[in-house]
Design a protein around this motif. Sequence first.
Motif, short mmCIF file in Angstrom:
data_model
loop_
_atom_site.label_atom_id
_atom_site.label_comp_id
_atom_site.label_asym_id
_atom_site.label_seq_id
_atom_site.Cartn_x
_atom_site.Cartn_y
_atom_site.Cartn_z
N ASP A 30 -17.22 28.32 -38.04
CA ASP A 30 -16.01 28.68 -38.61
C ASP A 30 -15.90 27.87 -39.68
O ASP A 30 -15.65 26.70 -39.75
CB ASP A 30 -14.87 28.69 -37.62
N THR A 31 -15.72 28.50 -41.04
CA THR A 31 -15.76 27.31 -42.12
C THR A 31 -14.49 27.79 -43.14
O THR A 31 -14.49 28.93 -43.48
CB THR A 31 -16.97 27.67 -42.96
N VAL A 32 -14.01 26.77 -43.65
CA VAL A 32 -12.63 27.20 -44.47
C VAL A 32 -13.00 26.34 -45.74
O VAL A 32 -13.39 25.11 -45.64
CB VAL A 32 -11.35 26.45 -43.91
N VAL A 33 -12.84 26.87 -46.81
CA VAL A 33 -13.38 26.45 -48.04
C VAL A 33 -12.13 26.18 -49.00
O VAL A 33 -11.45 27.09 -49.16
CB VAL A 33 -14.30 27.41 -49.13
N CYS A 34 -11.89 24.94 -49.50
CA CYS A 34 -10.64 24.74 -49.96
C CYS A 34 -10.76 24.48 -51.87
O CYS A 34 -11.71 23.64 -51.87
CB CYS A 34 -9.86 23.48 -49.73
N GLU A 35 -10.16 25.15 -52.62
CA GLU A 35 -10.56 24.78 -53.85
C GLU A 35 -9.02 24.55 -54.63
O GLU A 35 -7.88 24.35 -53.62
CB GLU A 35 -10.73 26.19 -54.66
N ALA A 36 -8.81 24.16 -55.84
CA ALA A 36 -7.65 23.57 -56.66
C ALA A 36 -6.44 24.84 -56.25
O ALA A 36 -5.57 24.16 -56.30
CB ALA A 36 -8.21 23.34 -57.93
N ASP A 37 -6.88 25.92 -56.40
CA ASP A 37 -5.68 26.91 -56.50
C ASP A 37 -6.44 28.13 -55.99
O ASP A 37 -7.57 28.37 -55.78
CB ASP A 37 -4.88 27.03 -57.71
N ALA A 38 -5.52 29.32 -56.03
CA ALA A 38 -5.96 30.56 -55.22
C ALA A 38 -7.06 31.27 -56.33
O ALA A 38 -7.82 31.86 -55.77
CB ALA A 38 -4.94 31.36 -55.23
N THR A 39 -6.94 31.11 -57.65
CA THR A 39 -7.96 31.66 -58.46
C THR A 39 -9.64 31.04 -58.38
O THR A 39 -10.52 31.73 -58.28
CB THR A 39 -7.26 31.42 -60.16
N ALA A 40 -9.22 29.69 -58.19
CA ALA A 40 -10.69 29.08 -57.94
C ALA A 40 -11.38 29.36 -56.51
O ALA A 40 -12.31 29.55 -56.43
CB ALA A 40 -10.44 27.25 -58.20
N ALA A 41 -10.24 29.63 -55.51
CA ALA A 41 -10.72 30.05 -54.26
C ALA A 41 -11.46 31.39 -54.32
O ALA A 41 -12.45 31.53 -53.63
CB ALA A 41 -9.56 29.92 -53.46
N ASP A 42 -10.78 32.17 -55.27
CA ASP A 42 -11.54 33.60 -55.20
C ASP A 42 -12.72 33.49 -56.06
O ASP A 42 -13.67 34.24 -55.67
CB ASP A 42 -10.57 34.51 -55.81
N ALA A 43 -12.88 32.56 -56.92
CA ALA A 43 -14.18 32.43 -57.59
C ALA A 43 -15.19 32.02 -56.62
O ALA A 43 -16.42 32.19 -56.65
CB ALA A 43 -14.08 31.54 -59.04
N ALA A 44 -14.74 30.92 -55.66
CA ALA A 44 -15.81 30.34 -54.75
C ALA A 44 -16.23 31.47 -53.83
O ALA A 44 -17.57 31.54 -53.48
CB ALA A 44 -15.03 29.27 -54.17
N ARG A 45 -15.36 32.48 -53.45
CA ARG A 45 -15.76 33.62 -52.66
C ARG A 45 -16.57 34.45 -53.30
O ARG A 45 -17.94 34.72 -52.66
CB ARG A 45 -14.64 34.47 -52.04
N ASP A 46 -16.56 34.62 -54.44
CA ASP A 46 -17.47 35.46 -55.52
C ASP A 46 -18.88 34.61 -55.53
O ASP A 46 -20.00 35.33 -55.34
CB ASP A 46 -16.98 35.62 -56.78
N ARG A 47 -18.88 33.37 -55.75
CA ARG A 47 -20.08 32.45 -55.60
C ARG A 47 -20.85 32.81 -54.47
O ARG A 47 -22.34 32.73 -54.36
CB ARG A 47 -19.56 31.13 -55.88
N VAL A 48 -20.16 32.62 -53.23
CA VAL A 48 -20.84 32.73 -52.09
C VAL A 48 -21.31 34.17 -51.73
O VAL A 48 -22.63 34.34 -51.29
CB VAL A 48 -20.20 32.25 -50.81
N THR A 49 -20.57 35.22 -51.83
CA THR A 49 -20.87 36.60 -51.90
C THR A 49 -22.10 36.80 -52.75
O THR A 49 -23.03 37.56 -52.13
CB THR A 49 -19.70 37.16 -52.26
N ALA A 50 -22.32 36.20 -53.98
CA ALA A 50 -23.45 36.55 -54.87
C ALA A 50 -24.51 36.07 -54.27
O ALA A 50 -25.71 36.58 -54.22
CB ALA A 50 -23.20 36.26 -56.40
N SER A 51 -24.51 34.70 -53.87
CA SER A 51 -25.69 34.12 -53.23
C SER A 51 -26.40 34.77 -52.03
O SER A 51 -27.34 34.93 -51.82
CB SER A 51 -25.40 32.67 -52.88
N LEU A 52 -25.49 35.35 -51.03
CA LEU A 52 -25.68 35.89 -49.85
C LEU A 52 -26.57 37.25 -50.39
O LEU A 52 -27.58 37.50 -49.78
CB LEU A 52 -24.68 36.28 -49.03
#
Length: 295
Positions: A30-52
Amino acid sequence: MNASLRRIGVVGGGQMGAGIAEVCARAGLDTVVCEADATAADAARDRVTASLARAVGKGKLDRASAEAALARLVFTGSLDDLADRHLVIEAVVENPDVKTEIFAALDKIVEDPEAILVTNTSSIPVMRLGMATRRADRVIGLHFFNPVPVLPLVEVVASLHTAPETVTAVEDFAATLGKTVVRSRDRAGFVVNALLIPYLLSAVRMAESGFATAADVDAGMELGCAHPMGPLKLADLIGLDTVASIAESLYEEFKEPLYAPPPLLQRMVQAGLLGRKTGRGFHTYVPTAGADARS
């Protein structure tokens, strides 16, 4: 000490943080990723999604496993959402002041006094970060290598205060992720970068002096020494800002001239020519979607 580290937090969703979050989720955590703000958090999600998606496309992961991994991930713009974590991994920019501030904040936010706080630093003393908390015995370094889902190595770095139980727990955690552990003492550069960075800086100086072009330096090491990637291509992959930061940490600790970042490297960082993630470094690249300057 927690017998089972099942709830994981990752601070930073850039190139390294996204990779760390991905391997945690793929390991069933169970993993929670914290970024600087919601926009950066969305970009992080996109990054992981693309890698998968790339892993699925290459046949290294089936689609159901990729979807299950993504379902285990939560992305947030608030450190407060890490309050219930058993282990939190910091993976932000390689800046000691930024990392120290994050550790001081996590110490207050993470509720379990037995929770472990981990840094993915490649060069900053773990002791410095541990002393920013009231739980230095549960602060440790776990240095991953890029790309995290591909490279099997992690360096485990205990400070003078890190408890033996913390070391054991984190080594077990690394094994859960399928990683091979090497231990290092808490000194700048640890094992790998203490060997690697002088080599990369030597290549930069060679190109800087006009002794050889970047292309010829890389071709020489790839074709003459059977290296899979030349030193300047590797520096571009790591990120020239990260290479410079590690060099500065090494030079600050040892005062050896071979660790000093060359002027060309410093100017390229100042110009924002950071390598692959910006599309241009010693070589030119097609920028990766969602790339940023985080380490």
